[in-house]
Write an enzyme that holds these catalytic residues in place. Structure first.
Site, short mmCIF file in Angstrom:
data_model
loop_
_atom_site.label_atom_id
_atom_site.label_comp_id
_atom_site.label_asym_id
_atom_site.label_seq_id
_atom_site.Cartn_x
_atom_site.Cartn_y
_atom_site.Cartn_z
N TYR A 107 11.15 -116.71 52.53
CA TYR A 107 9.91 -117.43 52.83
C TYR A 107 9.54 -117.27 54.29
CZ TYR A 107 9.88 -120.08 48.44
OH TYR A 107 9.82 -120.46 47.13
N TYR A 146 16.24 -115.69 45.55
CA TYR A 146 16.95 -115.99 46.81
C TYR A 146 18.07 -117.00 46.56
CZ TYR A 146 13.79 -120.04 46.96
OH TYR A 146 13.08 -121.16 46.67
N ARG A 156 17.91 -118.97 43.12
CA ARG A 156 16.68 -119.39 42.44
C ARG A 156 16.06 -118.19 41.72
NH1 ARG A 156 13.30 -123.30 42.87
NH2 ARG A 156 13.44 -123.05 40.64
N HIS A 159 9.98 -117.20 41.47
CA HIS A 159 9.03 -118.27 41.14
C HIS A 159 7.95 -118.40 42.20
CE1 HIS A 159 11.84 -120.32 43.85
NE2 HIS A 159 10.82 -121.10 44.18
N HIS A 161 5.28 -121.47 43.64
CA HIS A 161 4.93 -122.90 43.60
C HIS A 161 3.43 -123.06 43.41
CE1 HIS A 161 8.86 -124.43 45.10
NE2 HIS A 161 8.92 -123.24 45.68
#
Lengths: 240, 201
Positions: A107, A146, A156, A159, A161
């Site tokens: 991120y 990640y 995870r 995905h 959000h």
């Protein structure tokens, strides 16, 4: 109070995650231990802010920065779908916000210390508005998986959000879109907090050949359903 | 009945999508200016408007500061009205978003809401005291937490239908106190001692 305002239906608990999830460590000190107060819906819950592209500018292509220079690394994809309520009514001109990791699973955020490269051409934030039929669409790159520290060797799944507003603040929702066939899905404590399998699978986008643009990018369809209005007492005498 | 539209399907085939946590990286959709709902208005505020600051901290069940929460507010205008979805999109609206800082603090600048009717046809004793809906999103919250902020000293607090439904001993967790200069403070506790009254909306 319910006879003066037309509120929203209450969810079937199996279709929503609980606040207390033993397998998701971050819930342990954050879930309320007192029973929740069931709030009757009033104008506060049935009204909602109005967002317009004039004040909340659209970001429909996450693969290029505002100046149009530089291409984000990764697999370009088209994501779109329909935003409706539980009665199939389109949520019109609604703001849809998305954010995600880059193709390497990192991120663009100071708190993310994963040893994967940042992409100077990828910010990872989008904002689009639905049309009069509730459709939305944006272009991005497929987010990478990640690691996180929830448990030993925890990763995870891929995905994105989503943050959504309806026509009542009671419809406010943040959720995540997952990708079909991801081997991490059965292992993910967050995805699996939703007990109902069908409800869980509705968080998984579907590959869509019609949305796929030849010679350019795969398309994924992700429909989102916000709560519907409860039946009015006049129409509904059988709550059970 | 007035809501019936051609696309209304008489089926229960659609079920509301599941919530999922906002996680720790929602700052990508945080814009610090959103914490000031008056940002579009400069000095031409609605008539009778009182600019206020809403401030507080968020703590978890261990008493630790929650430094990664996204707090949202939603409230009526100073006349107790909410925006008309088909109305002027540039009119004042009491929606704000604020990240908690390294001390677990949030801080909004907004206009003090007026008393709000329960519903469009309500009158008389069905008025609600001035209040602000609060929504808390964070890592570890699989759905956002919801509560309301009320203002200490408001006469309507005594008859507010939501406050009255809360056991008296816990009402204080929803009532902001004046701290001078138009600032109202309310600390939020996700869990444990002094736990905020959280609501199923």
């Amino acid at each position: 109070m319910s006879d003066v305002v037309h509120g929203y239906r209450r969810p079937n608990p199996a279709t929503q995650p609980p606040l207390n999830s033993p397998s998701y460590g971050s819930t342990h000190a954050r879930y309320p231990t007192q029973p929740l107060l069931e709030l009757p819906h009033t104008l506060t819950e049935t009204s909602s802010p109005i967002f317009t592209p004039a004040r909340y500018p659209e970001v429909t292509d996450l693969t290029v920065l505002e100046n149009g220079k530089g291409q984000a690394m990764g697999e370009r994809i088209i994501v779109g779908g329909r935003l409706t309520d539980e009665d199939g009514r389109p949520i019109r001109r609604a703001m849809v916000e998305v954010w995600q990791a880059n193709a390497a699973g990192r991120y663009n955020h100071e708190g993310d210390t994963h040893d994967a490269p940042l992409d100077p051409n990828f910010r990872g934030m989008g904002r689009v508005f639905t049309d009069d039929e509730g459709w939305y669409r944006y272009v991005t790159i497929r987010p990478g998986a990640y690691p996180w520290r929830n448990h030993q060797n925890a990763w995870r799944p891929n995905h994105t959000h989503y943050s959504l507003f309806g026509s009542g603040f009671a419809q406010r929702m943040i959720t995540q879109m997952y990708f079909p066939g991801d081997p991490l899905l059965p292992l993910d404590p967050i995805f699996n907090t939703v007990a109902d399998e069908a409800a869980r699978n509705r968080l998984v986008a579907k590959f869509d050949l019609e949305m796929t643009k030849p010679e350019w990018a795969l398309g994924y369809r992700f429909d989102i359903v916000l709560r519907g209005r409860e039946a009015t007492p006049m129409e509904d005498g059988h709550h059970d | 009945m007035t809501e019936a539209t051609p696309e209304l399907a008489p089926s229960d085939a659609l079920v509301a999508s599941a919530h999922q946590t906002a996680g720790p990286y929602w700052h990508l959709v945080d814009f610090p200016e959103w914490a000031d709902t008056t940002r579009h208005f400069a000095d031409r505020l609605p008539e009778g408007a009182e600019r206020i600051t809403l401030a507080g901290t968020v703590k978890d069940g261990k008493g630790a500061l929650v430094t990664d929460a996204l707090v949202e507010i939603w409230h009526a205008d100073p006349s107790g009205r909410y925006p008309d979805q088909n109305g002027d999109p540039t009119a004042f609206q009491g929606y704000g978003r604020c990240a908690t800082d390294k001390q677990g603090r949030f801080r909004f600048v907004t206009l003090k809401p007026g008393p709000v009717p329960v519903g469009p046809h309500a009158g008389g004793n069905a008025m609600q005291a001035p209040h602000v809906a609060l929504a808390i999103f964070a890592r570890g919250l699989l759905q956002h937490l919801s509560t309301r902020l009320y203002f200490e000293g408001e006469p309507l607090n005594a008859t507010d239908p939501v406050l009255k439904a809360v056991p008296e001993a816990r009402r204080g967790t929803m009532i902001a106190k004046p701290a001078g200069n138009g600032t109202w403070t309310l600390d939020l506790r996700l869990q444990g001692e002094g736990e905020t009254v959280w609501m199923a909306v």
